[in-house]
Design an enzyme around this catalytic site. Structure first.
Site, PDB file in Angstrom:
ATOM      1  N   LYS A  30       0.926  -1.274   0.070  1.00  0.00           N
ATOM      2  CA  LYS A  30      -0.040  -0.077   0.005  1.00  0.00           C
ATOM      3  C   LYS A  30       0.673   1.336  -0.042  1.00  0.00           C
ATOM      4  O   LYS A  30       1.439   1.445   0.976  1.00  0.00           O
ATOM      5  CB  LYS A  30      -0.745   0.183   1.242  1.00  0.00           C
ATOM      6  CG  LYS A  30      -1.869   1.138   1.045  1.00  0.00           C
ATOM      7  CD  LYS A  30      -2.503   1.535   2.197  1.00  0.00           C
ATOM      8  CE  LYS A  30      -1.650   2.859   2.873  1.00  0.00           C
ATOM      9  NZ  LYS A  30      -1.577   4.058   2.025  1.00  0.00           N
ATOM     10  N   GLY A  53       7.595   4.853   7.960  1.00  0.00           N
ATOM     11  CA  GLY A  53       6.497   5.889   8.124  1.00  0.00           C
ATOM     12  C   GLY A  53       6.728   6.481   9.469  1.00  0.00           C
ATOM     13  O   GLY A  53       7.782   6.247   9.930  1.00  0.00           O
ATOM     14  N   SER A  54       5.794   7.052  10.092  1.00  0.00           N
ATOM     15  CA  SER A  54       6.046   7.792  11.117  1.00  0.00           C
ATOM     16  C   SER A  54       6.076   6.836  12.534  1.00  0.00           C
ATOM     17  O   SER A  54       5.447   5.700  12.406  1.00  0.00           O
ATOM     18  CB  SER A  54       4.813   8.879  11.515  1.00  0.00           C
ATOM     19  OG  SER A  54       3.765   8.258  11.549  1.00  0.00           O
ATOM     20  N   THR A  55       6.513   7.287  13.390  1.00  0.00           N
ATOM     21  CA  THR A  55       6.545   6.495  14.733  1.00  0.00           C
ATOM     22  C   THR A  55       5.191   6.215  15.153  1.00  0.00           C
ATOM     23  O   THR A  55       5.035   4.906  15.677  1.00  0.00           O
ATOM     24  CB  THR A  55       7.678   7.039  15.751  1.00  0.00           C
ATOM     25  OG1 THR A  55       8.920   7.083  15.265  1.00  0.00           O
ATOM     26  CG2 THR A  55       7.532   6.508  16.976  1.00  0.00           C
ATOM     27  N   GLY A 107       3.764   3.609  13.248  1.00  0.00           N
ATOM     28  CA  GLY A 107       4.460   2.170  13.420  1.00  0.00           C
ATOM     29  C   GLY A 107       3.839   1.612  14.808  1.00  0.00           C
ATOM     30  O   GLY A 107       3.795   0.465  14.895  1.00  0.00           O
ATOM     31  N   GLU A 164      10.442   0.974  10.112  1.00  0.00           N
ATOM     32  CA  GLU A 164      11.625   2.041   9.642  1.00  0.00           C
ATOM     33  C   GLU A 164      10.933   3.261   9.974  1.00  0.00           C
ATOM     34  O   GLU A 164      10.009   3.544   9.288  1.00  0.00           O
ATOM     35  CB  GLU A 164      12.095   1.874   8.298  1.00  0.00           C
ATOM     36  CG  GLU A 164      12.754   0.748   7.663  1.00  0.00           C
ATOM     37  CD  GLU A 164      14.258   0.773   8.452  1.00  0.00           C
ATOM     38  OE1 GLU A 164      14.498   1.773   8.621  1.00  0.00           O
ATOM     39  OE2 GLU A 164      14.972  -0.227   8.374  1.00  0.00           O
ATOM     40  N   CYS A 203      13.613  11.044   6.394  1.00  0.00           N
ATOM     41  CA  CYS A 203      13.792  10.456   7.833  1.00  0.00           C
ATOM     42  C   CYS A 203      15.045  10.658   8.587  1.00  0.00           C
ATOM     43  O   CYS A 203      15.012  10.940   9.795  1.00  0.00           O
ATOM     44  CB  CYS A 203      13.504   8.899   7.759  1.00  0.00           C
ATOM     45  SG  CYS A 203      14.349   8.109   6.762  1.00  0.00           S
ATOM     46  N   GLU A 232      10.089  15.521  15.324  1.00  0.00           N
ATOM     47  CA  GLU A 232      10.539  15.491  14.128  1.00  0.00           C
ATOM     48  C   GLU A 232       9.743  16.481  13.245  1.00  0.00           C
ATOM     49  O   GLU A 232       8.535  16.504  13.253  1.00  0.00           O
ATOM     50  CB  GLU A 232      10.255  14.024  13.531  1.00  0.00           C
ATOM     51  CG  GLU A 232      10.614  13.669  12.160  1.00  0.00           C
ATOM     52  CD  GLU A 232      10.282  12.508  11.288  1.00  0.00           C
ATOM     53  OE1 GLU A 232       9.355  12.070  11.616  1.00  0.00           O
ATOM     54  OE2 GLU A 232      10.949  11.783  11.004  1.00  0.00           O
TER      55      GLU A 232
END
Ligand code: NAD
Length: 495
Positions: free
Chosen positions: A188, A241-243, A246, A263, A297, A398
């Site tokens: 996706k 993607g973002s934490t 995740g 990641e 990132c 971030e």
């Protein structure tokens, strides 16, 4: 200098671009679509299926069928040949592939052309690995003729979810190891940048990929993404993607205990020591953040500079920032393209405001760029803050935008402590001409990647990934293949 506008106008015609499931091009089961717009000027490029749970289910079913079908009998040498054919198809359409990224997510064409070449290396690296996978024969403690050995087997159906900031590399880094190891995959892409990934599926199909081995379901994260993360037919989720996302994926995966690798985000420190070669360090430190408009990132967004050289260094980084050419990515002279969306640009604007409100000194940038070359797009001037404290929002969160937070430091122990004082651990950069300092900092910085007197180096053969809340698992290198393999122990009584 090449003019890309005619080619760009021909690539996307505002029409419908179907997604790719079970070797067929299709609409979403719901018939719904969403728009793909060019972030440089807001123009419509295409509409794309808004896939949901039913489409994910169809794709996972196709991937399972393929995994248990003829694909399972492909030899490693056949999979290697497929990956090499895919690399050839990519090369044949390389310019359109890169241009698609520029149009869909804004990265300047000069940069896509230069950076994405490593994707061809990735395909060829994993082609090599496909025929190098092997288990071991292991001595054991049993008396008699008992043989114990390991088999390395594909993990099964892989669900891949990727962000928008590097669609070519981001998707191939998930697909190539899946093909090398004999997995099948449902990918996706981000709803912000689906078009290049659909082009990649076409090129792979043309190279002879069997039905169901690769499936692309376009759609929103909260719908298609969440359905993929929870699907019981998926054996492994590989996510970039973002934490925050995740964490929600890791939670969703616990229901079926599927394997997960993540990641995630970062707040990476760049440390410039007193003995650094300043002329070389200034452009690298600046571009560690400004490349891709800060939407990377590994952005080295916390700039720690030895106090003796701090003011001079920050002045030169700001001057470098002011001279960067911003504009639409299809202009070959453009160095800094747009931000992906108005929403993301607003978010960056709020961080800039927080920096000001909390007392940091805005040295340059911080403004939205409008007018000629920027009309209709989302552009933010490369921004440098000085006088930043470790506890300020812009030093902790971030930003994912072109914002540097500069801070002085006095000694190495102090800077290591401050650099490591973050929930993230993706990357770090060090500039020094002292060999001992280089080794010492490389060891002491808690990050998955440390670059000394350079930044941004990523290679198919070298593992990449994070520690702490930047995620777990590795991409690149032979370690990457472990993410797509299970180890089976086989015992044989040969008596
Ligand atoms: P994001 O987390 O918002 O979205 C990433 C992907 O997840 C998208 O495809 C999105 O549709 C999907 N998604 C969103 N919510 C979901 C959910 N609940 N369930 C399943 N899928 C969901 O990230 P983004 O804004 O697209 O990308 C920026 C982030 O990605 C930054 O934090 C950046 O640091 C990180 N990133 C990390 C790496 C790395 O290698 N570590 C590389 C690139 C980007």
């Amino acid at each position: 200098m090449k003019d890309w506008s005619a080619r760009a106008a021909a690539l996307y015609d505002k029409g419908f671009r179907p997604m790719f499931v079970d070797g067929k091009w299709c609409a979403a089961a719901s018939g719904e679509v969403f728009e793909a717009r060019n972030p440089a000027d807001g123009s419509l490029l295409a509409t794309v299926p808004k896939g949901g749970a039913a489409d994910i289910d169809a794709a996972v079913t196709a991937a399972r069928r393929a995994f248990e079908g003829p694909w399972a009998r492909w030899t490693p040498f056949e999979r290697q040949a497929l990956l090499l054919r895919i690399a050839e198809r990519f090369e044949a359409e390389w310019q359109d592939l890169c241009l698609s990224d520029t149009l869909d997510m804004g990265m300047p064409i000069s940069r896509v052309l230069a950076n994405s070449r490593r994707v061809l290396g990735m395909l060829r690296f994993y082609a090599g690995q496909a025929v190098a996978l092997h288990g071991a024969t292991i001595p054991n403690s049993f008396p008699g003729e008992i043989l114990s050995q390991t088999l390395r087997e594909p993990v099964g159906v892989v669900g891949a979810i990727i962000p928008w900031n590097a669609p070519i590399a981001g998707s191939v880094w998930k697909i190539a190891p899946a093909l090398a190891t004999g997995c099948t995959i449902v990918l996706k892409p981000s709803e912000e940048a689906s078009l290049t990934v659909l082009m990649i599926a076409r090129l792979m199909a043309e190279a002879g990929l069997p039905e169901g081995v690769l499936n692309i379901v376009t759609g929103l994260g909260s719908e298609a993404g969440a359905a993929l993360a929870m699907h019981p037919g998926v054996d492994k989720i590989v996510f970039t993607g973002s934490t925050a996302t995740g964490q929600s994926i890791a939670r969703a995966a616990t229901g079926t205990l599927k394997r997960v690798s993540l990641e995630l985000g970062g707040k990476s420190p760049v440390i410039v020591c007193r003995d650094a070669d300043i002329d070389k360090a200034v452009p690298v430190a600046a571009m560690s953040v400004f490349a891709n408009s800060g939407q990377i990132c590994i952005a080295g967004s916390r700039l720690f500079v030895a106090r003796e050289i701090h003011d001079e260094f920050v002045r030169r980084v700001a001057e470098y920032a002011r001279n960067l050419r911003t504009g639409p990515g299809i202009d070959p002279e453009t160095e800094i393209g747009p931000i992906i969306s108005g929403r993301q640009a607003d978010r960056i604007g709020r961080f800039v405001q927080a920096g000001r409100d909390e007392g940091a000194e805005l040295v340059t940038g911080g403004t939205r760029l409008e007018g000629p070359g920027h009309a209709g797009g989302h552009f933010i001037a490369p921004t440098v803050f000085a006088g930043v404290r470790d506890d300020m929002t812009i030093a902790r969160e971030e930003i994912f935008g072109p914002v540097i937070s500069a801070m002085p430091f006095d000694d190495l122990d102090e800077v290591v402590r401050r650099a490591n004082d973050t929930p993230y651990g993706l990357a770090a950069g060090v500039f020094t001409t002292h060999l001992g300092t280089a080794h010492k900092l490389a060891r002491r910085l808690r990050a998955g990647n440390v670059w000394i007197n350079m930044y941004h180096a990523i290679d198919p053969a070298v593992p990449f990934g994070g520690v702490k809340m930047s995620g777990y698992g590795r991409e690149g290198g032979i370690e990457h293949l472990d993410e797509y393999l299970e180890t089976k122990a086989v015992w044989i009584n040969t008596d």
